[in-house]
Scaffold this motif. Structure first.
Motif, PDB file in Angstrom:
ATOM      1  N   GLY A   1       0.859  -1.177   0.000  1.00  0.00           N
ATOM      2  CA  GLY A   1       0.000   0.000   0.000  1.00  0.00           C
ATOM      3  C   GLY A   1       0.891   1.221   0.000  1.00  0.00           C
ATOM      4  O   GLY A   1       1.951   1.227  -0.614  1.00  0.00           O
ATOM      5  N   THR A   2       0.476   2.236   0.717  1.00  0.00           N
ATOM      6  CA  THR A   2       1.323   3.412   0.811  1.00  0.00           C
ATOM      7  C   THR A   2       1.115   4.090   2.163  1.00  0.00           C
ATOM      8  O   THR A   2       0.257   3.687   2.939  1.00  0.00           O
ATOM      9  CB  THR A   2       1.043   4.393  -0.343  1.00  0.00           C
ATOM     10  OG1 THR A   2       2.067   5.394  -0.364  1.00  0.00           O
ATOM     11  CG2 THR A   2      -0.298   5.080  -0.192  1.00  0.00           C
ATOM     12  N   SER A   3       1.926   5.095   2.414  1.00  0.00           N
ATOM     13  CA  SER A   3       1.778   5.872   3.643  1.00  0.00           C
ATOM     14  C   SER A   3       0.842   7.042   3.353  1.00  0.00           C
ATOM     15  O   SER A   3       0.739   7.494   2.212  1.00  0.00           O
ATOM     16  CB  SER A   3       3.142   6.404   4.069  1.00  0.00           C
ATOM     17  OG  SER A   3       3.810   6.954   2.960  1.00  0.00           O
ATOM     18  N   TYR A   4       0.164   7.521   4.385  1.00  0.00           N
ATOM     19  CA  TYR A   4      -0.647   8.715   4.270  1.00  0.00           C
ATOM     20  C   TYR A   4      -0.456   9.560   5.514  1.00  0.00           C
ATOM     21  O   TYR A   4      -0.388   9.024   6.614  1.00  0.00           O
ATOM     22  CB  TYR A   4      -2.130   8.381   4.108  1.00  0.00           C
ATOM     23  CG  TYR A   4      -2.505   8.032   2.685  1.00  0.00           C
ATOM     24  CD1 TYR A   4      -2.569   9.017   1.712  1.00  0.00           C
ATOM     25  CD2 TYR A   4      -2.753   6.715   2.321  1.00  0.00           C
ATOM     26  CE1 TYR A   4      -2.896   8.707   0.404  1.00  0.00           C
ATOM     27  CE2 TYR A   4      -3.074   6.388   1.006  1.00  0.00           C
ATOM     28  CZ  TYR A   4      -3.138   7.387   0.060  1.00  0.00           C
ATOM     29  OH  TYR A   4      -3.460   7.087  -1.228  1.00  0.00           O
ATOM     30  N   ALA A   5      -0.381  10.857   5.349  1.00  0.00           N
ATOM     31  CA  ALA A   5      -0.271  11.755   6.496  1.00  0.00           C
ATOM     32  C   ALA A   5      -1.663  11.993   7.074  1.00  0.00           C
ATOM     33  O   ALA A   5      -2.063  13.119   7.344  1.00  0.00           O
ATOM     34  CB  ALA A   5       0.378  13.070   6.068  1.00  0.00           C
ATOM     35  N   LEU A   6      -2.409  10.934   7.195  1.00  0.00           N
ATOM     36  CA  LEU A   6      -3.789  10.978   7.674  1.00  0.00           C
ATOM     37  C   LEU A   6      -3.940   9.852   8.685  1.00  0.00           C
ATOM     38  O   LEU A   6      -3.237   8.848   8.587  1.00  0.00           O
ATOM     39  CB  LEU A   6      -4.748  10.727   6.499  1.00  0.00           C
ATOM     40  CG  LEU A   6      -4.753  11.769   5.388  1.00  0.00           C
ATOM     41  CD1 LEU A   6      -5.469  11.234   4.161  1.00  0.00           C
ATOM     42  CD2 LEU A   6      -5.403  13.059   5.869  1.00  0.00           C
ATOM     43  N   PRO A   7      -4.887   9.999   9.602  1.00  0.00           N
ATOM     44  CA  PRO A   7      -4.967   9.012  10.682  1.00  0.00           C
ATOM     45  C   PRO A   7      -5.652   7.711  10.282  1.00  0.00           C
ATOM     46  O   PRO A   7      -6.315   7.092  11.096  1.00  0.00           O
ATOM     47  CB  PRO A   7      -5.771   9.754  11.762  1.00  0.00           C
ATOM     48  CG  PRO A   7      -6.609  10.702  11.004  1.00  0.00           C
ATOM     49  CD  PRO A   7      -5.833  11.108   9.801  1.00  0.00           C
ATOM     50  N   TYR A   8      -5.537   7.307   9.050  1.00  0.00           N
ATOM     51  CA  TYR A   8      -6.090   6.002   8.680  1.00  0.00           C
ATOM     52  C   TYR A   8      -5.207   5.293   7.664  1.00  0.00           C
ATOM     53  O   TYR A   8      -4.238   5.856   7.157  1.00  0.00           O
ATOM     54  CB  TYR A   8      -7.543   6.116   8.195  1.00  0.00           C
ATOM     55  CG  TYR A   8      -7.799   7.120   7.106  1.00  0.00           C
ATOM     56  CD1 TYR A   8      -7.469   6.832   5.794  1.00  0.00           C
ATOM     57  CD2 TYR A   8      -8.389   8.349   7.387  1.00  0.00           C
ATOM     58  CE1 TYR A   8      -7.718   7.739   4.788  1.00  0.00           C
ATOM     59  CE2 TYR A   8      -8.646   9.269   6.378  1.00  0.00           C
ATOM     60  CZ  TYR A   8      -8.307   8.951   5.090  1.00  0.00           C
ATOM     61  OH  TYR A   8      -8.551   9.848   4.090  1.00  0.00           O
ATOM     62  N   GLY A   9      -5.565   4.056   7.406  1.00  0.00           N
ATOM     63  CA  GLY A   9      -4.796   3.256   6.461  1.00  0.00           C
ATOM     64  C   GLY A   9      -5.562   3.114   5.162  1.00  0.00           C
ATOM     65  O   GLY A   9      -6.787   3.171   5.150  1.00  0.00           O
ATOM     66  N   ALA A  10      -4.839   2.963   4.065  1.00  0.00           N
ATOM     67  CA  ALA A  10      -5.483   2.771   2.771  1.00  0.00           C
ATOM     68  C   ALA A  10      -5.426   1.292   2.425  1.00  0.00           C
ATOM     69  O   ALA A  10      -4.435   0.620   2.721  1.00  0.00           O
ATOM     70  CB  ALA A  10      -4.755   3.578   1.709  1.00  0.00           C
ATOM     71  N   ILE A  11      -6.494   0.795   1.820  1.00  0.00           N
ATOM     72  CA  ILE A  11      -6.481  -0.564   1.292  1.00  0.00           C
ATOM     73  C   ILE A  11      -6.778  -0.459  -0.197  1.00  0.00           C
ATOM     74  O   ILE A  11      -7.835   0.017  -0.608  1.00  0.00           O
ATOM     75  CB  ILE A  11      -7.459  -1.481   2.083  1.00  0.00           C
ATOM     76  CG1 ILE A  11      -7.598  -2.841   1.425  1.00  0.00           C
ATOM     77  CG2 ILE A  11      -8.809  -0.866   2.310  1.00  0.00           C
ATOM     78  CD1 ILE A  11      -8.359  -3.839   2.284  1.00  0.00           C
ATOM     79  N   PHE A  12      -5.793  -0.812  -0.995  1.00  0.00           N
ATOM     80  CA  PHE A  12      -5.926  -0.681  -2.451  1.00  0.00           C
ATOM     81  C   PHE A  12      -6.646  -1.908  -3.001  1.00  0.00           C
ATOM     82  O   PHE A  12      -6.269  -3.035  -2.704  1.00  0.00           O
ATOM     83  CB  PHE A  12      -4.542  -0.597  -3.114  1.00  0.00           C
ATOM     84  CG  PHE A  12      -3.732   0.620  -2.741  1.00  0.00           C
ATOM     85  CD1 PHE A  12      -4.326   1.765  -2.240  1.00  0.00           C
ATOM     86  CD2 PHE A  12      -2.352   0.607  -2.930  1.00  0.00           C
ATOM     87  CE1 PHE A  12      -3.562   2.886  -1.915  1.00  0.00           C
ATOM     88  CE2 PHE A  12      -1.583   1.719  -2.605  1.00  0.00           C
ATOM     89  CZ  PHE A  12      -2.182   2.860  -2.103  1.00  0.00           C
ATOM     90  N   TYR A  13      -7.643  -1.679  -3.835  1.00  0.00           N
ATOM     91  CA  TYR A  13      -8.407  -2.815  -4.385  1.00  0.00           C
ATOM     92  C   TYR A  13      -8.334  -2.881  -5.910  1.00  0.00           C
ATOM     93  O   TYR A  13      -8.852  -3.796  -6.525  1.00  0.00           O
ATOM     94  CB  TYR A  13      -9.861  -2.747  -3.912  1.00  0.00           C
ATOM     95  CG  TYR A  13     -10.596  -1.508  -4.382  1.00  0.00           C
ATOM     96  CD1 TYR A  13     -10.496  -0.309  -3.675  1.00  0.00           C
ATOM     97  CD2 TYR A  13     -11.371  -1.534  -5.540  1.00  0.00           C
ATOM     98  CE1 TYR A  13     -11.139   0.844  -4.122  1.00  0.00           C
ATOM     99  CE2 TYR A  13     -12.017  -0.394  -5.982  1.00  0.00           C
ATOM    100  CZ  TYR A  13     -11.899   0.790  -5.271  1.00  0.00           C
ATOM    101  OH  TYR A  13     -12.533   1.929  -5.720  1.00  0.00           O
ATOM    102  N   GLN A  14      -7.704  -1.897  -6.519  1.00  0.00           N
ATOM    103  CA  GLN A  14      -7.549  -1.904  -7.979  1.00  0.00           C
ATOM    104  C   GLN A  14      -6.385  -0.992  -8.338  1.00  0.00           C
ATOM    105  O   GLN A  14      -6.074  -0.060  -7.592  1.00  0.00           O
ATOM    106  CB  GLN A  14      -8.833  -1.408  -8.657  1.00  0.00           C
ATOM    107  CG  GLN A  14      -8.797  -1.495 -10.184  1.00  0.00           C
ATOM    108  CD  GLN A  14     -10.137  -1.206 -10.843  1.00  0.00           C
ATOM    109  OE1 GLN A  14     -11.030  -0.627 -10.231  1.00  0.00           O
ATOM    110  NE2 GLN A  14     -10.271  -1.609 -12.095  1.00  0.00           N
ATOM    111  N   ASP A  15      -5.767  -1.246  -9.462  1.00  0.00           N
ATOM    112  CA  ASP A  15      -4.683  -0.381  -9.936  1.00  0.00           C
ATOM    113  C   ASP A  15      -5.086   0.282 -11.247  1.00  0.00           C
ATOM    114  O   ASP A  15      -5.859  -0.268 -12.022  1.00  0.00           O
ATOM    115  CB  ASP A  15      -3.410  -1.214 -10.181  1.00  0.00           C
ATOM    116  CG  ASP A  15      -2.693  -1.567  -8.894  1.00  0.00           C
ATOM    117  OD1 ASP A  15      -2.285  -0.645  -8.176  1.00  0.00           O
ATOM    118  OD2 ASP A  15      -2.546  -2.768  -8.602  1.00  0.00           O
TER     119      ASP A  15
END
Ligand SMILES: *[C@@H]1O[C@H](CO)[C@@H](O)[C@H](O)[C@H]1NC(C)=O
Ligand SMILES: *[C@@H]1O[C@H](CO)[C@@H](O)[C@H](O)[C@H]1NC(C)=O
Ligand SMILES: *[C@@H]1O[C@H](CO)[C@@H](O)[C@H](O)[C@H]1NC(C)=O
Ligand SMILES: *[C@@H]1O[C@H](CO)[C@@H](O)[C@H](O)[C@H]1NC(C)=O
Ligand SMILES: *[C@@H]1O[C@H](CO)[C@@H](O)[C@H](O)[C@H]1NC(C)=O
Ligand SMILES: *[C@@H]1O[C@H](CO)[C@@H](O)[C@H](O)[C@H]1NC(C)=O
Ligand SMILES: *[C@@H]1O[C@H](CO)[C@@H](O)[C@H](O)[C@H]1NC(C)=O
Ligand SMILES: *[C@@H]1O[C@H](CO)[C@@H](O)[C@H](O)[C@H]1NC(C)=O
Ligand SMILES: *[C@@H]1O[C@H](CO)[C@@H](O)[C@H](O)[C@H]1NC(C)=O
Ligand SMILES: *[C@@H]1O[C@H](CO)[C@@H](O)[C@H](O)[C@H]1NC(C)=O
Ligand SMILES: *[C@@H]1O[C@H](CO)[C@@H](O)[C@H](O)[C@H]1NC(C)=O
Ligand SMILES: *[C@@H]1O[C@H](CO)[C@@H](O)[C@H](O)[C@H]1NC(C)=O
Ligand SMILES: [Zn+2]
Length: 437
Positions: free
Chosen positions: A190-204
């Protein structure tokens, strides 16, 4: 003086904390791995040796596959109690993008320096050596705690994700070894975000790279041919067409933001080549555009559009379009209650106090080859509240974030690998959205 005392206490606490980190074997292993210079196309023998040691220490079987000489694909197997069920594949890539101290690094990029504030600096700390070590440490902990896993769990390590995976994932998904793994779900980066949550990638998004060659009149530069008869004039027309489109997509991007990267098509003019001498009108100028298609664009129509622009820009002259890369669109993983992998993933993260949101990343990952082959995949790197420094100078990761990530994977692996045969369809493609594009 009270403030001074408080300050002293705080700095003592802080010093003690980073000392704890320095003696934490999970951190040490992470540092050791970052210190191996796995810049894409480097000799990966030291990385293979590193993983050989880790597999031996963990007491698990490791296989090195050599589809292309010099590009090893590594597979570590943690057997579950029922190997007839589909497995969980934890993928990561060994390679990192180039990094040189002269790009402005505060600490050398392969030093894995742990600073006084408990931050680990180095290329690969975010992309994605952290995740490889988190998978490993989580699996070791589960094993040490005698936690049984129903499904087999594999860790796979790829050699060349950063340059398009031609010698890694692209060959691996077509191999007998991959087929034999009977994968049910793949996790990827995935990637980092300067936000208080995590990203879950489901498509590219699918990357297209096109080269445009403009051929025109070449003569002494004291002459004055019609602009549209020169290579540079034709290129000007091409650039105008593409940048007009870019401007329109940029407006969309500003409206939806990077968290909706699936909704816009990015275009960048990354190379301009041409010319022989300062006083000769060049006969040939070339341009390279990198385009990342939005997730619903009709590829046929878009290609026709590109050709139309080229024809108009050529104004009767000679302009050609060559695809350097033209990846077909790949499907999405189902992100509704119909996919127990998804609902389990989201609820486990929530229990770990991490809210995850489903996103399409602006770039592309190896997971797209897995989805294209008919298997659900999620991209996830547990780095909330973290400045995005993938591929940047001073790439670094907070040691606390890194260690918390191990706990998140412990919970994720335990729950995903224990989904029963009744809960999960035997056909992995039932968790892929059928009508992509
Ligand atoms: C960490 O290890 C160093 C070197 O072995 C040792 O001097 C130090 O006391 C250890 N610190 C802690 C908190 O265990
Ligand atoms: C490393 O630190 C984490 C967080 O404090 C702790 O849970 C873990 O047990 C430590 N691991 C090792 C191997 O020392
Ligand atoms: C890492 O590898 C790259 C590519 O081979 C090389 O250019 C670079 O100098 C290496 N860096 C270090 C610190 O060895
Ligand atoms: C791949 O190459 C490595 C190193 O040369 C070797 O140890 C390994 O056995 C090879 N793997 C296979 C499956 O042939
Ligand atoms: C590292 O993360 C922890 C937990 O989120 C936070 O308390 C700490 O301030 C962070 N450290 C730095 C240097 O950002
Ligand atoms: C795991 O099982 C082994 C062998 O039965 C035992 O020695 C060990 O104490 C167990 N570990 C835990 C954490 O229960
Ligand atoms: C992005 O596109 C999808 C699919 O067309 C749509 O459902 C969604 O609302 C769009 N998002 C934004 C922020 O416009
Ligand atoms: C993708 O681009 C096409 C063509 O511009 C547009 O029709 C479509 O709505 C876009 N898709 C999304 C999800 O925004
Ligand atoms: C794209 O558009 C073409 C031409 O209109 C059409 O034939 C084709 O079915 C469309 N493709 C998709 C995937 O919708
Ligand atoms: C040159 O070509 C462009 C693109 O086809 C066209 O718009 C423009 O009118 C042409 N200029 C002249 C002077 O013919
Ligand atoms: C999540 O947050 C709650 C409330 O602050 C806390 O009680 C709980 O221990 C946290 N869980 C984890 C896994 O950190
Ligand atoms: C393993 O799972 C399969 C498929 O659900 C089931 O038929 C079989 O009975 C299970 N085997 C064991 C030993 O539980
Ligand atoms: Zn990566």
């Amino acid at each position: 003086m009270r403030w001074l005392w408080t300050l002293l206490c705080l700095s003592v606490l802080q010093a003690a904390r980073s000392e704890d980190y320095a003696n934490n074997t999970s951190i040490q292993l992470f540092q050791q791995y970052v210190q191996i210079n796995t810049t894409t196309n480097n000799d990966l023998t030291p990385a293979v040796e590193f993983w050989t040691t880790q597999a031996a220490d963990a007491g698990v079987e490791m296989t090195v596959l050599n589809f292309t000489e010099g590009y090893p694909v590594i597979v570590l197997k943690w057997p579950g109690t029922n190997s007839s069920l589909s497995s969980i594949m934890l993928n990561s890539h060994m390679d990192v993008v180039p990094a040189s101290e002269s790009d402005g690094w505060t600490y050398p990029p392969f030093s894995a320096y742990l600073d006084d504030e408990g931050v680990i600096w180095g290329r690969g700390t975010q992309d994605m050596k952290s995740v490889s070590i988190q998978y490993l440490e989580a699996l070791k902990k589960l094993k040490a705690d005698n936690v049984t896993l129903l499904r087999d769990v594999y860790m796979t390590l790829m050699p060349d994700e950063e340059t398009g995976a031609a010698n890694g994932m692209q060959l691996f998904v077509k191999s007998d070894e991959f087929a034999a793994m009977n994968v049910g779900l793949e996790l990827d980066e995935g990637t980092s975000y300067a936000l208080p949550y995590g990203a879950i990638f489901y498509q590219d998004k699918s990357p297209w790279q096109i080269q445009i060659d403009c051929y025109g009149t070449s003569t002494h530069s004291s002459q004055f041919p019609a602009t549209n008869n020169t290579a540079t004039g034709m290129c000007r027309n091409v650039i105008n067409k593409f940048l007009e489109f870019r401007d329109a997509e940029y407006v969309k991007y500003q409206a939806v933001g990077i968290l909706n990267a699936g909704n816009y098509t990015s275009v960048n003019l990354n190379k301009l080549n041409g010319g022989t001498a300062n006083n000769i009108i060049p006969s040939h100028v070339s341009l390279v555009f990198d385009i990342r298609l939005n997730i619903t664009i009709n590829e046929t129509l878009f290609e026709a559009q590109l050709n139309e622009w080229i024809t108009e820009a050529a104004a009767g002259g000679n302009v050609t379009l060559t695809f350097l890369q033209k990846d077909a669109q790949t499907p999405a993983t189902v992100i509704t209650a119909d996919n127990p992998y998804y609902t389990t993933f989201v609820s486990v993260c929530q229990q770990q106090n991490l809210t995850v949101v489903p996103l399409v990343p602006p770039g592309a990952t190896d997971a797209r080859y897995i989805r294209a082959a008919g298997y659900p995949a999620f991209g996830f790197s547990p780095m909330p509240n973290t400045e995005l420094l993938l591929h940047s100078p001073n790439e670094r990761l907070n040691a606390t974030t890194f260690l918390t990530g191990i706990d998140i994977y412990i919970a994720l692996i335990k729950n995903l690998a224990n989904l029963s045969g009744d809960e999960i369809s035997a056909d992995p493609s039932s968790y892929i959205v059928k009508t992509a594009g």
